[in-house]
Design a protein around this motif. Structure first.
Motif, short mmCIF file in Angstrom:
data_model
loop_
_atom_site.label_atom_id
_atom_site.label_comp_id
_atom_site.label_asym_id
_atom_site.label_seq_id
_atom_site.Cartn_x
_atom_site.Cartn_y
_atom_site.Cartn_z
N MET A 220 16.90 -24.96 -59.34
CA MET A 220 16.38 -23.63 -59.66
C MET A 220 16.36 -22.75 -58.40
SD MET A 220 13.37 -21.58 -59.45
CE MET A 220 12.22 -22.81 -58.95
N LYS A 221 15.92 -23.30 -57.29
CA LYS A 221 15.90 -22.54 -56.04
C LYS A 221 17.32 -22.21 -55.59
CE LYS A 221 11.50 -24.10 -54.07
NZ LYS A 221 10.96 -24.99 -55.09
N GLU B 153 20.05 -21.86 -57.49
CA GLU B 153 20.62 -20.84 -58.37
C GLU B 153 20.04 -19.45 -58.12
OE1 GLU B 153 20.02 -22.39 -62.38
OE2 GLU B 153 22.21 -22.44 -62.57
N ASN B 154 18.77 -19.40 -57.73
CA ASN B 154 18.09 -18.12 -57.56
C ASN B 154 17.82 -17.79 -56.09
OD1 ASN B 154 17.68 -17.56 -60.44
ND2 ASN B 154 16.47 -19.42 -60.35
N ASN C 250 19.16 -15.79 -53.84
CA ASN C 250 19.11 -14.38 -53.43
C ASN C 250 17.86 -13.67 -53.91
OD1 ASN C 250 21.51 -14.50 -52.01
ND2 ASN C 250 22.74 -14.06 -53.82
N THR C 251 17.36 -14.01 -55.08
CA THR C 251 16.14 -13.35 -55.57
C THR C 251 14.88 -13.98 -54.98
OG1 THR C 251 16.17 -14.73 -57.55
CG2 THR C 251 17.17 -12.56 -57.72
N MET C 252 14.94 -15.27 -54.65
CA MET C 252 13.76 -15.95 -54.11
C MET C 252 13.59 -15.74 -52.60
SD MET C 252 13.54 -19.61 -56.03
CE MET C 252 11.88 -19.91 -55.44
#
Length: 135
Positions: A36-37, A39-40, A42-44
């Motif tokens: 999950m980290k 994949e995300n 850029n947003t995290m």
């Protein structure tokens, strides 16, 4: 009666128990947290806690390395103690610095603590004979 209470009729296998522990901790850490980290990223990254003077994107990268790569190593039982140490450090940071050592409340770190205890155990025991390290 004591044999029944002790469940002594069941075969004992520490190595099989370590395999179950490695998989029970490694798969969910890898699939639910690390992936999950990843994949995300850029947003995290802008929201991730910068730790020890490192920029937040580097802190997030280190967490992804532990939660994704080291969890995969743990499941395989490859470099088990190295992987477990990285994961234990990551969960220590999560529990003590992010969750402030709280076991209850909206910022509860109970899950991070459970992972920490399991990874610390695997760091101390190693992967057992049902691991790549054990072969």
């Amino acid at each position: 009666m004591l044999n029944l209470l002790r469940l002594s009729f069941l075969p004992q296998s520490t190595d099989f128990g370590l395999l179950i522990l490695r998989c029970a901790l490694g798969f969910p850490m890898m699939l639910l947290h690390g992936w999950m980290k990843f994949e995300n990223f850029n947003t995290m990254a802008p929201k991730f806690l910068p730790l020890f003077g490192l920029p937040s994107n580097v802190s997030l990268g280190l967490a992804i390395f532990a939660e994704l790569v080291c969890s995969g190593l743990l499941v395989l039982g490859l470099f088990t103690r190295f992987a477990a140490l990285n994961l234990a450090i990551t969960m220590s940071v999560a529990f003590f610095m992010v969750h402030k050592g709280a076991f209850t409340g909206p910022q509860s770190g109970e899950l991070a603590y459970v992972y920490l205890a399991g990874f610390a155990t695997l760091f101390l025991t190693g992967g057992g004979k049902f691991s790549v390290d054990g072969k």
